[in-house]
Design a protein around this motif. Structure first.
Motif, PDB file in Angstrom:
ATOM      1  N   LYS A  62     -10.102   7.548  -9.133  1.00  0.00           N
ATOM      2  CA  LYS A  62      -8.998   7.485 -10.098  1.00  0.00           C
ATOM      3  C   LYS A  62      -7.935   8.466  -9.614  1.00  0.00           C
ATOM      4  CE  LYS A  62      -6.266   7.598 -13.656  1.00  0.00           C
ATOM      5  NZ  LYS A  62      -5.071   8.288 -13.169  1.00  0.00           N
ATOM      6  N   PRO A  63      -6.901   7.947  -8.922  1.00  0.00           N
ATOM      7  CA  PRO A  63      -5.849   8.833  -8.408  1.00  0.00           C
ATOM      8  C   PRO A  63      -4.993   9.460  -9.508  1.00  0.00           C
ATOM      9  CG  PRO A  63      -5.795   6.679  -7.333  1.00  0.00           C
ATOM     10  CD  PRO A  63      -6.715   6.572  -8.505  1.00  0.00           C
ATOM     11  N   THR A  64      -4.388  10.566  -9.172  1.00  0.00           N
ATOM     12  CA  THR A  64      -3.557  11.324 -10.105  1.00  0.00           C
ATOM     13  C   THR A  64      -2.421  10.490 -10.689  1.00  0.00           C
ATOM     14  OG1 THR A  64      -3.941  13.254  -8.711  1.00  0.00           O
ATOM     15  CG2 THR A  64      -2.234  13.469 -10.368  1.00  0.00           C
ATOM     16  N   LEU A  65      -1.664   9.834  -9.845  1.00  0.00           N
ATOM     17  CA  LEU A  65      -0.432   9.183 -10.283  1.00  0.00           C
ATOM     18  C   LEU A  65      -0.568   7.676 -10.484  1.00  0.00           C
ATOM     19  CD1 LEU A  65       2.029  11.151  -7.959  1.00  0.00           C
ATOM     20  CD2 LEU A  65       1.384  11.647 -10.333  1.00  0.00           C
ATOM     21  N   ALA A  66      -1.777   7.191 -10.668  1.00  0.00           N
ATOM     22  CA  ALA A  66      -1.988   5.766 -10.923  1.00  0.00           C
ATOM     23  C   ALA A  66      -2.095   5.536 -12.423  1.00  0.00           C
ATOM     24  CB  ALA A  66      -3.248   5.290 -10.225  1.00  0.00           C
ATOM     25  N   SER A  67      -1.263   4.623 -12.938  1.00  0.00           N
ATOM     26  CA  SER A  67      -1.314   4.357 -14.376  1.00  0.00           C
ATOM     27  C   SER A  67      -1.462   2.880 -14.691  1.00  0.00           C
ATOM     28  CB  SER A  67      -0.070   4.909 -15.069  1.00  0.00           C
ATOM     29  OG  SER A  67       1.096   4.260 -14.588  1.00  0.00           O
ATOM     30  N   VAL A  68      -0.974   2.004 -13.832  1.00  0.00           N
ATOM     31  CA  VAL A  68      -1.092   0.568 -14.054  1.00  0.00           C
ATOM     32  C   VAL A  68      -2.422   0.076 -13.493  1.00  0.00           C
ATOM     33  CG1 VAL A  68      -0.085  -1.699 -13.578  1.00  0.00           C
ATOM     34  CG2 VAL A  68       1.410   0.256 -14.044  1.00  0.00           C
ATOM     35  N   ASP A  69      -2.606   0.302 -12.207  1.00  0.00           N
ATOM     36  CA  ASP A  69      -3.880   0.003 -11.552  1.00  0.00           C
ATOM     37  C   ASP A  69      -4.586   1.344 -11.376  1.00  0.00           C
ATOM     38  OD1 ASP A  69      -3.487  -2.819 -11.233  1.00  0.00           O
ATOM     39  OD2 ASP A  69      -2.041  -2.351  -9.659  1.00  0.00           O
ATOM     40  N   GLN A  70      -5.265   1.772 -12.413  1.00  0.00           N
ATOM     41  CA  GLN A  70      -5.788   3.143 -12.484  1.00  0.00           C
ATOM     42  C   GLN A  70      -6.919   3.433 -11.513  1.00  0.00           C
ATOM     43  OE1 GLN A  70      -6.078   2.361 -16.880  1.00  0.00           O
ATOM     44  NE2 GLN A  70      -6.059   4.586 -16.821  1.00  0.00           N
ATOM     45  N   PHE A  71      -7.709   2.446 -11.165  1.00  0.00           N
ATOM     46  CA  PHE A  71      -8.914   2.697 -10.389  1.00  0.00           C
ATOM     47  C   PHE A  71      -8.814   2.016  -9.035  1.00  0.00           C
ATOM     48  CE2 PHE A  71      -9.892   2.576 -14.942  1.00  0.00           C
ATOM     49  CZ  PHE A  71     -10.214   3.910 -15.115  1.00  0.00           C
ATOM     50  N   ARG A  72      -9.348   2.672  -7.996  1.00  0.00           N
ATOM     51  CA  ARG A  72      -9.228   2.188  -6.627  1.00  0.00           C
ATOM     52  C   ARG A  72     -10.614   2.042  -5.996  1.00  0.00           C
ATOM     53  NH1 ARG A  72      -3.661   2.605  -5.741  1.00  0.00           N
ATOM     54  NH2 ARG A  72      -2.802   2.557  -7.834  1.00  0.00           N
ATOM     55  N   PRO A  73     -11.275   0.889  -6.222  1.00  0.00           N
ATOM     56  CA  PRO A  73     -12.657   0.705  -5.779  1.00  0.00           C
ATOM     57  C   PRO A  73     -12.831   0.330  -4.305  1.00  0.00           C
ATOM     58  CG  PRO A  73     -11.915  -1.246  -6.920  1.00  0.00           C
ATOM     59  CD  PRO A  73     -10.803  -0.229  -7.032  1.00  0.00           C
ATOM     60  N   THR A  74     -11.727   0.044  -3.603  1.00  0.00           N
ATOM     61  CA  THR A  74     -11.827  -0.356  -2.198  1.00  0.00           C
ATOM     62  C   THR A  74     -11.019   0.576  -1.313  1.00  0.00           C
ATOM     63  OG1 THR A  74      -9.895  -1.801  -2.267  1.00  0.00           O
ATOM     64  CG2 THR A  74     -12.035  -2.794  -2.878  1.00  0.00           C
ATOM     65  N   LYS A  75     -11.351   0.585  -0.039  1.00  0.00           N
ATOM     66  CA  LYS A  75     -10.584   1.376   0.921  1.00  0.00           C
ATOM     67  C   LYS A  75      -9.117   0.935   0.921  1.00  0.00           C
ATOM     68  CE  LYS A  75     -10.079   2.531   5.771  1.00  0.00           C
ATOM     69  NZ  LYS A  75     -10.540   2.298   7.141  1.00  0.00           N
ATOM     70  N   GLU A  76      -8.870  -0.354   0.848  1.00  0.00           N
ATOM     71  CA  GLU A  76      -7.503  -0.868   0.868  1.00  0.00           C
ATOM     72  C   GLU A  76      -6.703  -0.369  -0.333  1.00  0.00           C
ATOM     73  OE1 GLU A  76     -10.291  -2.771   1.305  1.00  0.00           O
ATOM     74  OE2 GLU A  76     -10.044  -2.873   3.492  1.00  0.00           O
ATOM     75  N   SER A  77      -7.351  -0.295  -1.493  1.00  0.00           N
ATOM     76  CA  SER A  77      -6.638   0.183  -2.682  1.00  0.00           C
ATOM     77  C   SER A  77      -6.388   1.686  -2.600  1.00  0.00           C
ATOM     78  CB  SER A  77      -7.371  -0.209  -3.966  1.00  0.00           C
ATOM     79  OG  SER A  77      -8.653   0.367  -4.039  1.00  0.00           O
ATOM     80  N   ALA A  78      -7.282   2.420  -1.972  1.00  0.00           N
ATOM     81  CA  ALA A  78      -7.056   3.852  -1.742  1.00  0.00           C
ATOM     82  C   ALA A  78      -5.934   4.054  -0.722  1.00  0.00           C
ATOM     83  CB  ALA A  78      -8.337   4.522  -1.261  1.00  0.00           C
ATOM     84  N   MET A  79      -5.895   3.223   0.313  1.00  0.00           N
ATOM     85  CA  MET A  79      -4.806   3.288   1.306  1.00  0.00           C
ATOM     86  C   MET A  79      -3.468   3.078   0.613  1.00  0.00           C
ATOM     87  SD  MET A  79      -5.514   3.811   4.607  1.00  0.00           S
ATOM     88  CE  MET A  79      -4.245   2.923   5.520  1.00  0.00           C
ATOM     89  N   SER A  80      -3.417   2.142  -0.327  1.00  0.00           N
ATOM     90  CA  SER A  80      -2.180   1.902  -1.063  1.00  0.00           C
ATOM     91  C   SER A  80      -1.713   3.172  -1.755  1.00  0.00           C
ATOM     92  CB  SER A  80      -2.378   0.779  -2.080  1.00  0.00           C
ATOM     93  OG  SER A  80      -1.202   0.564  -2.823  1.00  0.00           O
ATOM     94  N   TYR A  81      -2.634   3.875  -2.392  1.00  0.00           N
ATOM     95  CA  TYR A  81      -2.266   5.106  -3.093  1.00  0.00           C
ATOM     96  C   TYR A  81      -1.752   6.172  -2.126  1.00  0.00           C
ATOM     97  CZ  TYR A  81      -2.286   9.249  -5.931  1.00  0.00           C
ATOM     98  OH  TYR A  81      -1.891  10.394  -6.572  1.00  0.00           O
ATOM     99  N   PHE A  82      -2.452   6.372  -1.025  1.00  0.00           N
ATOM    100  CA  PHE A  82      -2.094   7.457  -0.115  1.00  0.00           C
ATOM    101  C   PHE A  82      -0.860   7.171   0.726  1.00  0.00           C
ATOM    102  CE2 PHE A  82      -6.653   8.730  -0.681  1.00  0.00           C
ATOM    103  CZ  PHE A  82      -6.384   9.957  -1.274  1.00  0.00           C
ATOM    104  N   VAL A  83      -0.661   5.912   1.182  1.00  0.00           N
ATOM    105  CA  VAL A  83       0.468   5.641   2.077  1.00  0.00           C
ATOM    106  C   VAL A  83       1.372   4.488   1.644  1.00  0.00           C
ATOM    107  CG1 VAL A  83      -0.654   6.688   4.072  1.00  0.00           C
ATOM    108  CG2 VAL A  83      -0.915   4.239   3.679  1.00  0.00           C
ATOM    109  N   ALA A  84       0.998   3.723   0.626  1.00  0.00           N
ATOM    110  CA  ALA A  84       1.851   2.695   0.010  1.00  0.00           C
ATOM    111  C   ALA A  84       2.486   1.730   1.004  1.00  0.00           C
ATOM    112  CB  ALA A  84       2.926   3.362  -0.847  1.00  0.00           C
ATOM    113  N   GLN A  85       1.721   1.252   1.968  1.00  0.00           N
ATOM    114  CA  GLN A  85       2.284   0.332   2.961  1.00  0.00           C
ATOM    115  C   GLN A  85       1.758  -1.084   2.865  1.00  0.00           C
ATOM    116  OE1 GLN A  85       4.806   1.473   5.206  1.00  0.00           O
ATOM    117  NE2 GLN A  85       4.669   3.061   3.651  1.00  0.00           N
ATOM    118  N   ASN A  86       0.680  -1.297   2.127  1.00  0.00           N
ATOM    119  CA  ASN A  86       0.078  -2.632   2.126  1.00  0.00           C
ATOM    120  C   ASN A  86       0.495  -3.497   0.934  1.00  0.00           C
ATOM    121  OD1 ASN A  86      -1.470  -1.562   0.041  1.00  0.00           O
ATOM    122  ND2 ASN A  86      -3.358  -1.423   1.230  1.00  0.00           N
ATOM    123  N   GLY A  87       1.336  -2.970   0.041  1.00  0.00           N
ATOM    124  CA  GLY A  87       1.843  -3.751  -1.074  1.00  0.00           C
ATOM    125  C   GLY A  87       0.814  -4.118  -2.123  1.00  0.00           C
ATOM    126  N   LEU A  88      -0.355  -3.527  -2.045  1.00  0.00           N
ATOM    127  CA  LEU A  88      -1.433  -3.889  -2.960  1.00  0.00           C
ATOM    128  C   LEU A  88      -1.155  -3.452  -4.401  1.00  0.00           C
ATOM    129  CD1 LEU A  88      -4.173  -5.297  -2.834  1.00  0.00           C
ATOM    130  CD2 LEU A  88      -5.217  -3.082  -2.367  1.00  0.00           C
TER     131      LEU A  88
END
Length: 144
Positions: A41-67
């Motif tokens: 559960k990343p700090t600044l996630a409010s819409v998609d609060q939980f990141r169960p996959t590596k791809e969703s975590a990548m989105s939080y950290f670098v925001a390049q995959n549009g997920l």
């Protein structure tokens, strides 16, 4: 903390920051590492609060995959320092739990952001400790 700093440095230097982020997740987190799943559960996630996959975590950290459109790339700030201040660490069987505050120093402004964390670590099949739970929150502000 060093991994988050490395991602921002790579981004600022126009280097392959996505690979740095991917390597960080592969090294520290239990994504794709049986027998565990990761609760993140990343700090600044409010819409998609939980990141169960590596791809969703990548989105939080670098925001390049549009997920997740809400993501702006937390690790791209860039940060010059991350200081951990553990409140406590508990060991239960093969799982370690840590709770406390970490402080992120913005490399451009010097501003320090305080964030609360809870981590759980468990060994993978090779015995290497991996993050299996990561929850970060901004401290409660009674005036907000």
């Amino acid at each position: 903390g060093d991994g988050i700093i490395a991602i921002g440095k790579a981004f600022t230097a126009n280097e392959n920051f996505e690979q740095v982020a991917s390597d960080l997740l592969d090294t520290l987190y239990g994504y794709n590492t049986p027998p565990y799943e990761v609760l993140f559960k990343p700090t600044l996630a409010s819409v998609d609060q939980f990141r169960p996959t590596k791809e969703s975590a990548m989105s939080y950290f670098v925001a390049q995959n549009g997920l997740h459109p809400e993501d702006s790339g937390f690790a791209l700030a860039p940060w010059s320092n991350v200081r951990f201040e553990n409140h406590n660490i508990l060991l239960r069987g093969d799982v370690a739990l840590a709770m406390g505050n970490y402080y992120f120093t913005n490399a451009n402004t010097g501003a320090v952001s305080k964030v609360e964390y809870t981590f759980a670590y468990a060994p993978d099949e090779t015995g290497k400790l991996r993050i299996i739970l990561h929850k970060s929150t901004i401290p409660f502000n009674p005036e907000a």
